[in-house]
Design a protein around this motif. Sequence first.
Motif, PDB file in Angstrom:
ATOM      1  N   VAL A  56       0.861  -1.182   0.000  1.00 14.13           N
ATOM      2  CA  VAL A  56       0.000   0.000   0.000  1.00 14.13           C
ATOM      3  C   VAL A  56       0.902   1.238   0.000  1.00 14.13           C
ATOM      4  CG1 VAL A  56      -1.964  -1.050   1.169  1.00 14.13           C
ATOM      5  CG2 VAL A  56      -0.134  -0.039   2.530  1.00 14.13           C
ATOM      6  N   GLY A  57       0.284   2.380  -0.280  1.00 18.08           N
ATOM      7  CA  GLY A  57       1.040   3.623  -0.281  1.00 18.08           C
ATOM      8  C   GLY A  57       1.557   3.968   1.112  1.00 18.08           C
ATOM      9  N   ARG A  58       2.467   4.938   1.150  1.00 19.44           N
ATOM     10  CA  ARG A  58       3.047   5.324   2.443  1.00 19.44           C
ATOM     11  C   ARG A  58       1.937   5.784   3.394  1.00 19.44           C
ATOM     12  NH1 ARG A  58       6.440   9.951   3.413  1.00 19.44           N
ATOM     13  NH2 ARG A  58       6.742  10.190   1.178  1.00 19.44           N
ATOM     14  N   HIS A  59       0.976   6.494   2.859  1.00 17.61           N
ATOM     15  CA  HIS A  59      -0.166   6.908   3.673  1.00 17.61           C
ATOM     16  C   HIS A  59      -1.399   6.134   3.218  1.00 17.61           C
ATOM     17  CE1 HIS A  59       2.357  10.097   5.148  1.00 17.61           C
ATOM     18  NE2 HIS A  59       2.576  10.509   3.909  1.00 17.61           N
ATOM     19  N   HIS A  60      -1.895   5.283   4.102  1.00 13.97           N
ATOM     20  CA  HIS A  60      -3.068   4.489   3.746  1.00 13.97           C
ATOM     21  C   HIS A  60      -4.313   5.183   4.294  1.00 13.97           C
ATOM     22  CE1 HIS A  60      -5.132   0.255   3.703  1.00 13.97           C
ATOM     23  NE2 HIS A  60      -5.657   1.087   2.848  1.00 13.97           N
ATOM     24  N   ILE A  61      -5.071   5.784   3.390  1.00 13.70           N
ATOM     25  CA  ILE A  61      -6.272   6.533   3.773  1.00 13.70           C
ATOM     26  C   ILE A  61      -7.460   5.584   3.758  1.00 13.70           C
ATOM     27  CG2 ILE A  61      -7.807   8.435   3.133  1.00 13.70           C
ATOM     28  CD1 ILE A  61      -5.384   9.682   1.686  1.00 13.70           C
ATOM     29  N   GLN A  62      -8.062   5.396   4.921  1.00 13.06           N
ATOM     30  CA  GLN A  62      -9.199   4.483   5.019  1.00 13.06           C
ATOM     31  C   GLN A  62     -10.434   5.287   5.406  1.00 13.06           C
ATOM     32  OE1 GLN A  62      -7.411   0.722   7.115  1.00 13.06           O
ATOM     33  NE2 GLN A  62      -6.140   2.519   7.483  1.00 13.06           N
ATOM     34  N   ILE A  63     -11.340   5.416   4.470  1.00 16.96           N
ATOM     35  CA  ILE A  63     -12.530   6.235   4.702  1.00 16.96           C
ATOM     36  C   ILE A  63     -13.664   5.321   5.156  1.00 16.96           C
ATOM     37  CG2 ILE A  63     -14.127   7.900   3.670  1.00 16.96           C
ATOM     38  CD1 ILE A  63     -11.956   8.198   1.393  1.00 16.96           C
ATOM     39  N   CYS A  64     -14.286   5.698   6.276  1.00 18.96           N
ATOM     40  CA  CYS A  64     -15.408   4.889   6.772  1.00 18.96           C
ATOM     41  C   CYS A  64     -16.620   5.110   5.887  1.00 18.96           C
ATOM     42  CB  CYS A  64     -15.758   5.259   8.211  1.00 18.96           C
ATOM     43  SG  CYS A  64     -17.243   4.375   8.760  1.00 18.96           S
ATOM     44  N   LYS A  65     -17.203   4.008   5.407  1.00 19.67           N
ATOM     45  CA  LYS A  65     -18.345   4.091   4.483  1.00 19.67           C
ATOM     46  C   LYS A  65     -19.638   3.590   5.106  1.00 19.67           C
ATOM     47  CE  LYS A  65     -19.208   0.682   1.571  1.00 19.67           C
ATOM     48  NZ  LYS A  65     -19.987  -0.367   2.278  1.00 19.67           N
ATOM     49  N   THR A  66     -19.624   3.240   6.394  1.00 19.00           N
ATOM     50  CA  THR A  66     -20.828   2.651   6.991  1.00 19.00           C
ATOM     51  C   THR A  66     -21.840   3.738   7.378  1.00 19.00           C
ATOM     52  OG1 THR A  66     -19.307   0.970   7.779  1.00 19.00           O
ATOM     53  CG2 THR A  66     -21.555   0.771   8.524  1.00 19.00           C
ATOM     54  N   LEU A  67     -23.005   3.308   7.765  1.00 16.00           N
ATOM     55  CA  LEU A  67     -24.202   4.148   7.746  1.00 16.00           C
ATOM     56  C   LEU A  67     -24.073   5.587   8.267  1.00 16.00           C
ATOM     57  CD1 LEU A  67     -27.062   4.347   6.879  1.00 16.00           C
ATOM     58  CD2 LEU A  67     -27.786   3.144   8.912  1.00 16.00           C
ATOM     59  N   SER A  68     -23.616   5.763   9.512  1.00 17.45           N
ATOM     60  CA  SER A  68     -23.599   7.136  10.038  1.00 17.45           C
ATOM     61  C   SER A  68     -22.689   8.035   9.212  1.00 17.45           C
ATOM     62  CB  SER A  68     -23.169   7.137  11.506  1.00 17.45           C
ATOM     63  OG  SER A  68     -24.205   6.599  12.295  1.00 17.45           O
ATOM     64  N   CYS A  69     -21.535   7.518   8.818  1.00 16.54           N
ATOM     65  CA  CYS A  69     -20.645   8.323   7.966  1.00 16.54           C
ATOM     66  C   CYS A  69     -21.287   8.562   6.607  1.00 16.54           C
ATOM     67  CB  CYS A  69     -19.282   7.646   7.812  1.00 16.54           C
ATOM     68  SG  CYS A  69     -18.233   7.852   9.272  1.00 16.54           S
ATOM     69  N   LYS A  70     -21.923   7.519   6.096  1.00 15.63           N
ATOM     70  CA  LYS A  70     -22.566   7.613   4.789  1.00 15.63           C
ATOM     71  C   LYS A  70     -23.584   8.754   4.748  1.00 15.63           C
ATOM     72  CE  LYS A  70     -23.236   5.107   0.970  1.00 15.63           C
ATOM     73  NZ  LYS A  70     -22.060   4.670   0.206  1.00 15.63           N
ATOM     74  N   ILE A  71     -24.442   8.813   5.772  1.00 17.06           N
ATOM     75  CA  ILE A  71     -25.501   9.832   5.711  1.00 17.06           C
ATOM     76  C   ILE A  71     -24.993  11.204   6.151  1.00 17.06           C
ATOM     77  CG2 ILE A  71     -27.357   8.150   6.008  1.00 17.06           C
ATOM     78  CD1 ILE A  71     -27.679   9.083   8.897  1.00 17.06           C
ATOM     79  N   MET A  72     -23.781  11.256   6.713  1.00 15.62           N
ATOM     80  CA  MET A  72     -23.242  12.543   7.155  1.00 15.62           C
ATOM     81  C   MET A  72     -22.211  13.108   6.171  1.00 15.62           C
ATOM     82  SD  MET A  72     -24.968  13.310   9.815  1.00 15.62           S
ATOM     83  CE  MET A  72     -24.073  14.650  10.605  1.00 15.62           C
TER      84      MET A  72
END
Lengths: 177, 435
Positions: A95-111
């Motif tokens: 993976v890249g030096r900075h591994h950006i992991q974006i939360c995609k589950t419900l509360s994040c999704k609707i916000m």
Amino acid sequence: MAAATPTSYTDKVIVSDEVAEFSPEIIAEMNEHLAKYPPERKRSALIPILMLIIQRERGWVDNAGVNFLAKFLDLEVTDIWETATFYSMFNLRPVGRHHIQICKTLSCKIMGEPEITEHICSKLGIHPGETTEDGKFTVSLVECLGSCGTAPMMQIGYDFHEDLTIETVDQILDSLR
Amino acid sequence: MEIKAIGCEPLSLKRVGIQDGHTLKVYQDTGGYVQLKKAFGMSPDEIIQHVKDSALRGRGGAGFPTGMKWSFVPKDSPKPKYIVCNADESEPGSFKDRYLLEYDPHALIEGMIIAGWALKASTGYIYFRGEYNYLIHIMDRALAEARDAGLLGKNIFGSGFDMDIHTHTGAGAYICGEETALLSSLEGFRGHPRMKPPFPAVEGLYACPTVVNNVETLTSIPQILEMGGIAWRDLGTEKSGGTKLWSISGHVKKPGVYELPMGYADMEKFIMEDCGGMLRDNKLKAVIPGGSSVYIMNAGQILGKNVTLDYEGIVEAGSMLGTGGMMVMDETVDVVETTKNLSEFYKHESCGWCTPCREGTDWLVKIFNRISVGEGRPEDAQLLLDICDNIEGKSFCPLGDAAAWPVQSAIKQFPDDFKKWLTKKANGNGIEANI
């Protein structure tokens, strides 16, 4: 002819008997984990050592690191792969030096996660699951990271970045360039 | 984000947000480790009785009575015994344990040592979800402080009792919040659940008697000893004792972690007043009250219905308390889309061990995918329900039920959202969806 660069464990597991080497300090760190468990239960240290030490030192879960851990824990190489292929935080390819992991589950999704993801990906010129050409950034969409009250959020490496807006995302990415 | 107690003195939140609340000094200055000393003057049976009297139920989602769980540990077993703290907080909508671990690690340590003394367990493990890496560092420092102060190790407080506690990291797997899967993972294996019985209390970690408890459950133990089991219970209701942490997220003005007495009235007041009301003053559409694994509720089940916030009250209203991870949604959401999102979660997190869950979650997502691109068929809602029927109660562990319930309840409580998608089927024949 040069061998093709292996990109995943399935490409590489067949071809390499290479065993990674670690400094005495790193070995001592591994032994600290081992000491937490009964002597006949070395396998308990598999996940902590693989994730906290080997993945940190090697950048991903590569064949040489796995071969080392099998010897270190008196296990078969397949035992390590059996466990490593189950858990989402083991990077089975670089993976890249900075591994950006974006939360995609419900509360994040609707916000606002979709806008955040769109912005990050277009800024870096990659899709989720890809790494930038310079090897600096990988973007992944991941499931709930336990920050629903401060959604949307992402984790870069182990660092939590919460209450994200387009502006704060820009600041964070710029600081990593 | 708000962190506060409403309707009670902060117990679990006592040190959350306090300067240096995570240090031994502040913990002891605010009454910490006093209950541990007291516990050593009590017999294990007395302690277990207090926990039973308290009506404390597991705060990790399943709500199993903690005192009963403890009493299942065989007293005469010659094997070593283990206390395992489940800090694998990964239920979507739940984020309360994170704050306890960050601000009050010693409360967990004290609770674990008391549990260790009551159950004659000399080793404890705290299993963190891998993403909570920064909390492991905080806990390791707290454990080192406790060891240096003689609170862990040999002959604690001259009691003749030895105990040590270690941190352990997971590596990303929701299923490891299920206690037997957690134990598989702690032994270094894939996080597959195990057959019960034998229950962990009899054969758990390394086939030895083991109690697995959630973070909030274990941090409640010193509170229970301080007040006495019955007095602690009476903070709440007879069947749902004590106070409870609620994680609130989604479309409210003041999301956060709130400590409420069990039986707090009511859900409408809580959302509309305590949590500041709806974001942008939109209308309430849906609430998932206990983390993603419980039934979704529509506004009509909540507004004007005086739903009390305890195990019984929420069941009566048509859902479950779960972890208390409440997700609030306004009129702008489409419940087909939110349910698809949760189905994707369960598909990703299904461990693959049993067929109903592994295949069923995959099919749910396949059908949602076609619905979401306008290819839904009039019979798709029934098809989703049929698949749920083949998962629910037929999977090896509760993850299957958790995948089925959000879909079943979404179709039941929000039929219009599904009709909208299924009736405007791409072929334009306008057949009324069969819901």
